[in-house]
Design a protein around this motif. Structure first.
Motif, short mmCIF file in Angstrom:
data_model
loop_
_atom_site.label_atom_id
_atom_site.label_comp_id
_atom_site.label_asym_id
_atom_site.label_seq_id
_atom_site.Cartn_x
_atom_site.Cartn_y
_atom_site.Cartn_z
N PHE A 162 3.47 -0.49 -5.65
CA PHE A 162 2.77 0.72 -5.00
C PHE A 162 2.61 0.72 -3.90
O PHE A 162 2.96 1.77 -3.21
CB PHE A 162 1.37 0.77 -5.79
N PHE A 163 2.17 -0.26 -3.04
CA PHE A 163 2.19 -0.08 -1.50
C PHE A 163 3.54 0.05 -1.07
O PHE A 163 3.72 0.79 0.07
CB PHE A 163 1.47 -1.34 -1.10
N ALA A 164 4.58 -0.85 -1.44
CA ALA A 164 6.05 -0.62 -0.96
C ALA A 164 6.28 0.83 -1.16
O ALA A 164 6.93 1.60 -0.28
CB ALA A 164 6.93 -1.63 -1.71
N ALA A 165 6.23 1.33 -2.39
CA ALA A 165 6.53 2.77 -2.61
C ALA A 165 5.94 3.72 -1.66
O ALA A 165 6.68 4.47 -1.07
CB ALA A 165 6.10 3.26 -4.08
N LEU A 166 4.69 3.61 -1.50
CA LEU A 166 3.81 4.38 -0.44
C LEU A 166 4.25 4.39 0.83
O LEU A 166 4.51 5.33 1.51
CB LEU A 166 2.25 4.02 -0.60
N ALA A 167 4.77 2.99 1.13
CA ALA A 167 5.11 2.92 2.59
C ALA A 167 6.57 3.64 2.75
O ALA A 167 6.91 4.58 3.86
CB ALA A 167 5.49 1.51 3.07
N LEU A 176 8.45 9.63 -5.44
CA LEU A 176 7.15 10.40 -6.00
C LEU A 176 7.45 10.95 -7.69
O LEU A 176 6.66 10.41 -8.57
CB LEU A 176 6.69 11.47 -5.45
N ILE A 177 8.83 11.11 -7.64
CA ILE A 177 9.09 11.48 -9.14
C ILE A 177 9.24 10.32 -9.92
O ILE A 177 8.84 10.34 -11.24
CB ILE A 177 10.51 12.57 -9.01
N PHE A 202 2.70 7.89 11.10
CA PHE A 202 2.56 7.46 9.63
C PHE A 202 1.28 6.75 9.16
O PHE A 202 0.69 6.94 8.16
CB PHE A 202 3.74 6.36 9.43
N LEU A 203 0.68 6.27 10.30
CA LEU A 203 -0.75 5.83 10.27
C LEU A 203 -1.62 6.90 9.95
O LEU A 203 -2.61 6.57 9.11
CB LEU A 203 -1.13 5.03 11.38
N HIS A 204 -1.38 8.03 10.74
CA HIS A 204 -2.45 9.15 10.54
C HIS A 204 -2.25 9.56 9.16
O HIS A 204 -3.19 9.84 8.45
CB HIS A 204 -1.83 10.32 11.35
N ILE A 205 -1.11 9.67 8.49
CA ILE A 205 -1.01 10.09 7.19
C ILE A 205 -1.77 9.23 6.16
O ILE A 205 -2.57 9.65 5.08
CB ILE A 205 0.49 10.21 6.57
N VAL A 233 0.84 12.76 0.95
CA VAL A 233 1.89 12.59 1.74
C VAL A 233 2.94 13.80 1.38
O VAL A 233 3.57 13.99 2.16
CB VAL A 233 2.69 11.36 0.76
N ILE A 234 2.85 14.34 0.27
CA ILE A 234 4.02 15.48 -0.02
C ILE A 234 3.59 16.46 1.22
O ILE A 234 4.46 17.21 1.61
CB ILE A 234 3.75 16.06 -1.50
N ASP A 235 2.37 16.80 1.27
CA ASP A 235 2.03 17.85 2.01
C ASP A 235 2.41 17.57 3.43
O ASP A 235 3.13 18.55 4.06
CB ASP A 235 0.23 17.93 2.25
N GLU A 236 2.27 16.39 3.89
CA GLU A 236 2.78 16.03 5.23
C GLU A 236 4.15 16.15 5.34
O GLU A 236 5.06 16.80 6.35
CB GLU A 236 2.28 14.71 5.66
N LYS A 237 4.87 15.70 4.31
CA LYS A 237 6.42 15.70 4.14
C LYS A 237 6.92 17.38 4.17
O LYS A 237 8.18 17.34 4.64
CB LYS A 237 6.96 14.96 2.99
#
Lengths: 306, 398, 388
Positions: free
Chosen positions: C23-28, C42-43, C93-96, C343-347
């Motif tokens: 999960f964390f790897a995916a998040l990163a 995400l999909i 990225f940290l801000h996100i 995350v999607i929102d920022e992207k």
């Protein structure tokens, strides 16, 4: 000044009332709040703008229409567009939740309202800018002695009354109208006596769509400037009016609209510095009604179904 | 067996992820190039998009001109960011900007709250920041100097000449104020009120504040109609302004003067209010009229030929000059943000707006405003209009 | 075959830890990658969750987590500690990540009303705003420490939660939703019209949290490389988030959680079963509001500026989207939903024109296709200790 303010309030109430009637009509039949009614009405305003441009185009090239016929045609076609949209919305965001929690259509129609608003903003040319609404109804005074009563204002009031009268006739005197009443009073019993509930729902949405369509036209004419996101405000005010009047009661919706309009106008007019709080006053009225008289002014006090 | 399938999927995914991240890290390392970037932030979507988009186009045009001239030994890349008029979004995109080490300067904002949100971020990273459109006086201050400079006038600087014009030249005394409750409307109204009160005999008859998005002004107008007004001041932008003027005419108040601020100096105002209704509306806009700016006609032509479909708006020239100030400073001291800070703060730049230099707060000392009046469906500078020489008279003139 | 089974079993024991790491790897990767890689991740995650849900693996994963709770928690904490580093120490990225954490806290609080009790509260952004404004006012106007601000925000939001919850005693369904919409609108209007609260100008210069005399807004140096100050806030936010997830889960399994669900099913039956409706309902609003208040305080002291535009109706809708997408009445699901949407929102920043359209479509699709959310509510499992 009092006379002018009463007139202002009545006119404001008229612009709210058709949206509020839409809310009440749908609620009566479906027991659910169709929250995108305000946006649907504004969609109709934009359809009118679009059609007027189209008709202007036809007039230049073919000289086809006389002004009154063009006006009627525009309004009717816009209302039909709106009715079609309403049926589509029913299919897409209301029907899938038939037998589920009633909060789901509330959420999905709010989302549909936003989607509609954004789609107008994105796809209508320069959709996010305010645009002027064609002056289809004359702003000339009818009588010089009577200030404030222009042809347009008179037509808006008369049209509102006329629409309500037709609705009254339709609901009380036609068979399908009586079926709508039957379904809104007791769904199971209505089905049992052989009323086709699906048909009733579709008819309600078509009628509601037409009313919202005319409402959009009247709103556009009254303010003469429209913007894609006005629907949110009208939706909220319309829904509030429907609640104050008693959800599900079509005539209550009119009373509610007038109450809210009068509250807003009179806070602006007579309380010093009140303008900034006019909307708050309207919402406080709604809160008071919900908390202390949730059945509204004209609604029936229903016994909780267990 | 299903279990195992799931593990296999998981394992594959993990491996993919690890590879993915490794390649991303590697890719990130290779990306290093000699790029010079500056950030532009403005409201490109949302309620004030018209202001931001015009400014962005002008900003990009200025940078393109510099890049094409070949005066700098590197090309400048503009990172365009959208603050949506929301401070939260502004802070987010500012974080995005400062996280890029190649960014050496930034310019931004029409909304003062957005500027309030991003200035600390740019300041803490030591990036020079030029405000092109936000008008709150507190943005440029001793604490923010020399990091923050501003090329446009503040609300006070915009309203002083308007009040002077209305009180002295037009000799109007009884005013009603209608303003929206946004920062823009409120702070302008405050500045106007304070300025107007300094003239003897001036009376503010009423003050009404409305939410942005209000459509019905008739209750307010009916209320002030019979108060023997000399004028109505409107602090807000196009949509509400057009509605106010339209409804004034409807309520037989076409003989009452309406004055406004830069927010309504836009062809959209005349279009939505109707040319007849808008006739004789007076408004102030910061800066000289574009035709009187040095290189103004050239700017208009270039803007047209660059193919931007949106008008450059009231703040286009400011964004243009902000971009030019950054590049001029860059030509002097090179693309180094630490050196740029002082270079920009001490600059003396002659451009579209005239000669811009900054005072000890970072506020431009070049403050000019032009009074406009609507004549025949157009905003015309007062000195060029038929109202000035008396062949036409403003609403309510004796 | 037996060998195979043992082998499987060993891996299965590692499954929870593995899941956390994945999960964390995916998040990163989702945060640092390009738009496309984010969407694919995400999909993929969504697909995996739905697949796992359908075939029972998610249930098994839950059991494994219960079995090996301490090791999973350790791995989780290690991952959080490492998070700033796997995000390349990049301040954006940290801000996100910080924002994802803050929004997740609000969504967790909102879940008590929407998820547990089935009452759609349209005012979470207002409550978030009440927290932020309280904390900001206490620190900026009264000069108190931000920690006092945090506590003040919790107290005030708890009170406001009761005020907001009061209408819920008398109404429900649409009426209640309308009340919250009205309260949300009134909140915005009041703030804009109150000079003391900064009006439309907002409140600038909110101080940052400090710990042991060290401001959390100070960038540090680690092994010669600068580390942005957001790292401090990641640790603060995620520590609180973890704590609040645990509280949420406890509440869910407690009698109170059961009572909320009973109210959702049928209020009248619930009251005949001896549930004190007043107490239980107000509790839901109060606790939910405190969560939002904590998040608001974190937000105010993190961004150092708050303006009323950040707490409008659209923001409320986004919070509702997070709860619905993640999974009603499942704290883990809600957290995942909040993180995904942030995350999607920022992207999707570059497509800002389409943002609200995207949210509305996500909301409709989730409601129509999968109204229970990505990670739906779990059945409660109580140990049968007393009988044995």
């Amino acid at each position: 000044m009092l006379y002018a303010q009463i007139l202002n309030a009545v006119m404001l109430g008229c612009t709210y009332s058709l949206v509020a009637i839409g809310f009440s009509l749908f609620f009566g039949v479906l027991d659910t709040v169709v929250f995108c009614a305000g946006d649907v009405a504004i969609f109709s305003s934009f359809s009118v703008v679009f059609l007027v441009q189209l008709i202007g185009f036809y007039n230049i090239f073919f000289g086809l229409f006389n002004p009154v016929a063009a006006l009627l045609l525009t309004v009717i076609v816009a209302a039909i567009f709106t009715a079609i949209l309403m049926v589509l919305l029913y299919q897409l965001v209301i029907k899938p939740f038939e037998n589920k929690s009633s909060l789901m259509p509330l959420l999905s129609t709010i989302a549909a309202g936003i989607a509609l608003r954004e789609l107008i903003g994105i796809f209508f040319p320069e959709g996010r800018n305010p645009r002027s609404f064609p002056e289809l109804l004359s702003n000339e005074r009818i009588l010089q002695e009577l200030p404030g009563i222009s042809w347009r204002n008179a037509i808006i009031i008369v049209a509102t009354i006329l629409i309500v009268a037709i609705l009254y006739w339709f609901i009380n005197k036609t068979k399908i109208g009586l079926s709508i009443q039957a379904v809104s009073q007791n769904r199971e019993a209505a089905t049992m006596v052989g009323i086709n509930r699906n048909l009733v729902i579709y008819v309600t949405f078509i009628v509601g769509g037409l009313i919202l369509g005319f409402g959009g036209f009247l709103i556009g004419s009254y303010y003469a400037v429209i913007r894609f996101d006005l629907g949110a405000g009208f939706g909220l005010k319309g829904f509030s009016a429907a609640v104050v009047g008693g959800l599900g009661n079509v005539y209550g919706a009119i009373v509610g609209s007038m109450l809210i309009a009068f509250a807003e106008v009179f806070v602006t007019a007579y309380i010093p510095g009140g303008t900034a709080y006019a909307s708050i006053a309207a919402f406080v009225l709604v809160l008071a009604f919900i908390l202390f008289k949730p059945e509204g002014v004209l609604g029936n006090k229903s016994v909780e179904k267990v | 067996m299903k279990k195992r399938k799931f593990f296999v999927v998981c394992a594959i995914l993990t491996v993919l992820l690890i590879f993915g991240s490794v390649s991303l890290y590697a890719g990130g390392a290779q990306e290093e190039e000699d790029a010079v970037k500056i950030a532009f932030i403005g409201p490109l979507t949302g309620p004030n998009a018209a202001q931001g988009v015009g400014a962005r186009n002008s900003f990009l045009m200025a940078i393109d001109e510099v890049n094409n001239s070949g005066k700098l030994p590197y090309t400048i890349e503009v990172i365009v960011l959208d603050d949506e008029s929301k401070p939260g979004t502004a802070a987010s995109v500012a974080q995005m900007a400062v996280s890029d080490p190649d960014i050496v300067a930034a310019s931004g904002h029409w909304n003062s709250p957005c500027a309030e949100a991003t200035i600390p971020i740019f300041k803490s990273e030591g990036i020079p920041f030029i405000v092109w459109g936000a008008i709150s006086p507190t943005l440029t201050s001793k604490e923010n100097y020399p990091y923050v400079t501003r090329v446009c006038p503040t609300q006070a600087q915009e309203n002083i000449p308007l009040a002077k014009f209305a009180m002295e030249e037009l000799d109007r005394q009884r005013w009603a104020i209608i303003s929206d409750t946004s920062t823009y409307g409120k702070s302008n109204t405050e500045a106007w009120e304070n300025n107007a009160k300094e003239y003897s005999g001036v009376e503010i008859v009423s003050l009404d504040e409305i939410q942005v998005g209000t459509t019905d002004f008739r209750p307010i107008l009916s209320k002030i109609k019979n108060r023997d007004l000399d004028g109505v001041y409107f602090g807000g932008v196009v949509m509400e302004g057009a509605l106010v003027r339209r409804q004034m005419v409807e309520l037989d108040m076409e003989d009452t003067l309406m004055v406004g601020i830069s927010g309504i100096v836009d062809d959209k105002f005349i279009e939505t209010a109707g040319a007849d209704a808008a006739e004789g509306v007076v408004a102030v806009k910061p800066g000289k009229d574009i035709s009187r700016m040095s290189g103004g006609t050239e700017f208009v032509e270039n803007y047209k030929s660059a193919g931007y479909s949106e008008p450059f708006g009231a703040y286009g020239p400011y964004a243009y000059d902000a971009a030019k100030i950054i590049t001029t400073a860059m030509a002097k001291v090179g693309p180094d943000k630490n050196k740029l800070i002082d270079a920009i703060a001490n600059i003396e730049y002659s451009g579209l707006l005239g000669t811009t230099s900054f005072n000890e707060f970072g506020q431009t000392e070049n403050v000019v405003s032009t009074i406009y009046v609507v004549q025949d469906g157009k905003f015309v500078p007062w000195y060029e209009s038929d109202y000035e020489d008396g062949s036409l008279s403003l609403p309510g003139a004796d | 075959m037996t060998e195979n089974k043992i082998y499987t079993h060993k891996i299965e024991k590692l499954l929870p830890s593995l899941g956390v790491v994945v999960f964390f790897a995916a998040l990163a990767v989702a945060i640092t990658g390009s738009l496309w890689s984010t969407l694919i991740i995400l999909i993929g995650m969504t697909g995996l969750l739905i697949y796992g849900e359908k075939h029972g693996q998610v249930d098994r994963a839950y059991i494994r987590v219960e079995e090996r709770r301490s090791s999973t928690l350790t791995v989780l904490i290690i991952c959080i500690v490492l998070l700033p580093f796997i995000l390349k120490g990049n301040s954006y990225f940290l801000h996100i990540a910080v924002m994802a954490g803050i929004y997740a806290i609000v969504a967790l609080g909102l879940n008590f009303q929407i998820g547990s009790m089935g009452q759609v509260n349209f005012a979470p952004a207002a409550m978030f705003g009440v927290g932020a404004y309280t904390s900001a006012m206490v620190t900026v106007r009264l000069g108190a420490s931000p920690w006092i601000g945090l506590i003040a925000a919790m107290i005030v939001t708890a009170g406001m939660g009761i005020v907001f919850g009061f209408p819920a005693l008398k109404t429900r369904g649409f009426y209640f939703s309308l009340v919250t919409i009205a309260l949300q609108t009134i909140f915005i209007l009041l703030v804009v019209n109150t000079e003391w609260l900064g009006g439309p100008n907002g409140i600038p210069g909110i101080p940052a949290f400090s710990l042991f005399g060290q401001s959390l807004k100070k960038s540090g140096m680690l092994l010669g490389t600068p580390i942005p100050y957001q790292m401090n806030y990641i640790y603060l936010t995620f520590t609180l988030l973890l704590l609040l997830i645990v509280i949420s889960k406890r509440l869910y399994s407690s009698r109170i959680g059961l009572a909320w669900n009973a109210i959702e099913e049928d209020e009248i039956v619930a009251s005949t079963q001896g549930i004190n409706l007043t107490k239980v309902k107000l509790l839901s609003f109060s606790i939910g509001s405190v969560f939002a208040g904590i998040a608001g305080s974190l937000y105010a002291h993190y961004t150092s500026f708050i303006g009323v535009e950040d707490f409008d109706f659209n923001k409320s809708l986004i919070f509702i989207c997070m709860v619905l997408l993640g999974g009603m009445d499942n704290p883990i699901g809600v957290t995942i939903g909040a993180i995904m949407l942030t995350v999607i929102d920022e992207k999707l920043r570059i497509f800002a024109d389409y943002r609200m359209l995207m949210y509305s479509i996500i909301l409709i699709v989730v409601l129509v296709v999968r109204s229970q959310g990505l990670l739906p509510k779990r059945n409660r499992k109580y140990p049968l200790g007393e009988e044995n």
